[in-house]
Design an enzyme around this catalytic site. Structure first.
Site, PDB file in Angstrom:
ATOM      1  N   ASP A 126      -6.620  -6.877   2.111  1.00  0.00           N
ATOM      2  CA  ASP A 126      -7.129  -7.201   3.450  1.00  0.00           C
ATOM      3  C   ASP A 126      -8.469  -6.542   3.771  1.00  0.00           C
ATOM      4  OD1 ASP A 126      -6.633  -4.619   4.641  1.00  0.00           O
ATOM      5  OD2 ASP A 126      -4.565  -5.215   5.077  1.00  0.00           O
TER       6      ASP A 126
ATOM      7  N   HIS B 186      -7.553  -1.427   7.399  1.00  0.00           N
ATOM      8  CA  HIS B 186      -6.769  -0.431   8.132  1.00  0.00           C
ATOM      9  C   HIS B 186      -7.033   0.967   7.578  1.00  0.00           C
ATOM     10  CE1 HIS B 186      -4.523  -4.296   7.918  1.00  0.00           C
ATOM     11  NE2 HIS B 186      -4.331  -4.089   9.209  1.00  0.00           N
TER      12      HIS B 186
ATOM     13  N   GLU C  56      -1.376  -4.863  -1.953  1.00  0.00           N
ATOM     14  CA  GLU C  56      -1.066  -5.782  -0.843  1.00  0.00           C
ATOM     15  C   GLU C  56      -1.166  -7.253  -1.194  1.00  0.00           C
ATOM     16  OE1 GLU C  56       0.342  -5.122   2.106  1.00  0.00           O
ATOM     17  OE2 GLU C  56       0.158  -2.931   2.213  1.00  0.00           O
TER      18      GLU C  56
ATOM     19  N   ASP D  69     -10.212  -1.092   2.910  1.00  0.00           N
ATOM     20  CA  ASP D  69      -9.071  -1.584   3.676  1.00  0.00           C
ATOM     21  C   ASP D  69      -9.553  -1.968   5.075  1.00  0.00           C
ATOM     22  OD1 ASP D  69      -6.438  -1.886   4.794  1.00  0.00           O
ATOM     23  OD2 ASP D  69      -5.686  -0.148   3.680  1.00  0.00           O
TER      24      ASP D  69
ATOM     25  N   ASP E  54      -7.278  -2.594  -0.969  1.00  0.00           N
ATOM     26  CA  ASP E  54      -6.292  -3.399  -0.237  1.00  0.00           C
ATOM     27  C   ASP E  54      -6.873  -4.808  -0.101  1.00  0.00           C
ATOM     28  OD1 ASP E  54      -4.869  -4.619   1.976  1.00  0.00           O
ATOM     29  OD2 ASP E  54      -4.342  -2.641   2.753  1.00  0.00           O
TER      30      ASP E  54
ATOM     31  N   HIS F  98       3.669   1.426   4.680  1.00  0.00           N
ATOM     32  CA  HIS F  98       2.378   1.149   4.016  1.00  0.00           C
ATOM     33  C   HIS F  98       1.205   1.594   4.903  1.00  0.00           C
ATOM     34  CE1 HIS F  98       1.397  -3.194   5.681  1.00  0.00           C
ATOM     35  NE2 HIS F  98       1.874  -2.412   6.613  1.00  0.00           N
TER      36      HIS F  98
ATOM     37  N   HIS G 280       0.793  -1.224   0.000  1.00  0.00           N
ATOM     38  CA  HIS G 280       0.000   0.000   0.000  1.00  0.00           C
ATOM     39  C   HIS G 280       0.830   1.280   0.000  1.00  0.00           C
ATOM     40  CE1 HIS G 280      -4.569   0.653   0.782  1.00  0.00           C
ATOM     41  NE2 HIS G 280      -4.134   1.335  -0.252  1.00  0.00           N
TER      42      HIS G 280
ATOM     43  N   ASP H  38      -4.559   3.403   7.515  1.00  0.00           N
ATOM     44  CA  ASP H  38      -3.315   3.889   6.901  1.00  0.00           C
ATOM     45  C   ASP H  38      -3.154   5.400   7.032  1.00  0.00           C
ATOM     46  OD1 ASP H  38      -2.973   1.225   6.340  1.00  0.00           O
ATOM     47  OD2 ASP H  38      -3.288   1.394   4.188  1.00  0.00           O
TER      48      ASP H  38
HETATM   49  C1  DIR Z   1      -0.598  -1.102  10.829  1.00  0.00           C
HETATM   50  C2  DIR Z   1      -0.868  -1.988   9.625  1.00  0.00           C
HETATM   51  N1  DIR Z   1      -1.653  -0.150  11.077  1.00  0.00           N
HETATM   52  C3  DIR Z   1       0.752  -0.379  10.722  1.00  0.00           C
HETATM   53  N2  DIR Z   1      -1.304  -1.345   8.437  1.00  0.00           N
HETATM   54  C4  DIR Z   1      -1.698  -1.994   7.311  1.00  0.00           C
HETATM   55  O1  DIR Z   1       1.756  -1.063  10.588  1.00  0.00           O
HETATM   56  O2  DIR Z   1       0.775   0.835  10.771  1.00  0.00           O
HETATM   57  N3  DIR Z   1      -2.333  -1.416   6.353  1.00  0.00           N
HETATM   58  N4  DIR Z   1      -1.477  -3.275   7.152  1.00  0.00           N
HETATM   59  O3  DIR Z   1      -2.956  -1.911   5.302  1.00  0.00           O
HETATM   60 MN    MN Z   2      -3.683  -0.620   3.449  1.00  0.00          MN
HETATM   61 MN    MN Z   3      -4.750  -3.129   5.155  1.00  0.00          MN
END
Ligand code: DIR
Ligand code: MN
Ligand code: MN
Ligand code: MN
Length: 305
Positions: A226, A124, A269, A122, A224, A139, A95, A126
């Site tokens: 996920d 998340h 991703e 997503d 994403d 990411h 990402h 981000d």
């Molecule tokens: C988590 C993961 N919030 C981090 N973030 C992801 O590492 O800052 N985003 N996987 O898609």
């Molecule tokens: Mn993401």
């Molecule tokens: Mn994600």
């Protein structure tokens, strides 16, 4: 439509390697053919490489910062120029690629005097900055960057930040504390999984699309892997249970096509190394096809304004 495929094998946004194989997986599964079968023209621009950058130190707090900066400027330029030719589809890559793709399309929108909108699909948000991230994985920062948060030292300046109220997120179920605090003070529209459970997809998404249409906006969609439930999309390093179903995801994509509003797309991703015989890659390609007009039957569609 002219679909512009851009290979963006970004793998610097987190520690677990494998997303660099994403573009090859999408090509192997037949993304190009899926789009030409729908009547689109497809131009594959091949694979982007990061701009020249100093080497990264092995044990710094931020993982592969310099390489990620190199990707950001290269993808910004690729995005800005691809917008002149058609609808860019970024084949990720993790990402962190959206650090570049979104600021590039937003620069193009500004040149057209049109507002940029972003739909973020997503688990998340981000919304970290390099200062707030615990993991050091960049990411987790693109939304913070393209909305103009501070703390992105060394990154290209964000000339045309996307206004917070133009960003809408669906699928959220893993939000770090500093992100939650920053989001609560922001105008970003956010729909967590409970919101989808309670209200479904159609109403909340149609409201956002109306808002985009009313302002003659350009709409970037960032998908994403996920966002999807791991039971149907296992090929991602950061699975979170309780994600979107195959049908919820197709509904979003079909509504996007009906709206005629999507102007650029990230597929991010995918880690083919974690896939089960291309199953996740195949689902992502099928979702992309839905977003570009694949349907079971025609139906009268709502108009957006
Ligand atoms: C988590 C993961 N919030 C981090 N973030 C992801 O590492 O800052 N985003 N996987 O898609
Ligand atoms: Mn993401
Ligand atoms: Mn994600
Ligand atoms: Mn298929």
């Amino acid at each position: 439509q002219n679909c512009i495929l851009i290979g963006a094998p970004v793998d610097s946004g987190k520690r677990r390697a494998g997303c660099l194989m994403g573009p090859d997986a999408y090509r192997t599964v037949g993304l190009s053919k899926a789009l030409t079968d729908l009547g689109h023209q497809v131009t594959d621009l091949g694979t982007v490489t990061p701009a020249a950058h100093p080497p990264d130190e092995a044990n710094s707090r931020l993982f592969s910062l310099n390489q990620t900066i190199g990707w950001t400027s290269a993808l910004r330029d690729a995005a800005e120029s691809a917008m002149e030719q058609g609808l860019p589809i970024f084949l990720g890559g993790d990402h962190a690629l959206s650090l570049g793709s979104v600021i590039g399309v937003a620069n193009y929108a500004a040149r057209q005097n049109r507002p940029q909108f972003v739909l973020w699909l997503d688990a998340h948000t981000d919304f970290h900055t390099p200062q707030t991230t615990d993991s050091g994985n960049l990411h987790g920062t693109p939304v913070g960057y393209f909305t103009g948060r501070e703390g992105f030292d060394g990154f290209p300046a964000v000339k045309n930040p996307v206004p917070e109220e133009n960003v809408c997120m669906f699928g959220l179920r893993s939000v770090d504390t500093p992100e939650r605090q920053a989001l609560e003070g922001s105008r970003i529209r956010r729909h967590d999984m409970r919101d989808i459970d309670e209200n479904g997809i159609t109403g909340p998404l149609a409201a956002f699309l109306d808002h985009v249409a009313a302002q003659n906006g350009m709409l970037h969609v960032s998908l994403d892997v996920d966002f999807l439930d791991p039971s149907v999309a296992p090929a991602v390093g950061t699975t979170v249970p309780g994600g979107a179903t195959v049908r919820e995801a197709h509904l979003i994509c079909e509504m996007l096509h009906d709206s005629g509003l999507m102007t650029s797309l990230d597929l991010v991703e995918l880690n083919p190394f974690l896939d089960e015989r291309g199953r996740t890659a195949h689902l992502m390609v099928d979702l992309c096809a839905s977003a570009l007009g694949r349907r079971v039957f025609d139906r009268p569609t709502r108009s957006y304004q």
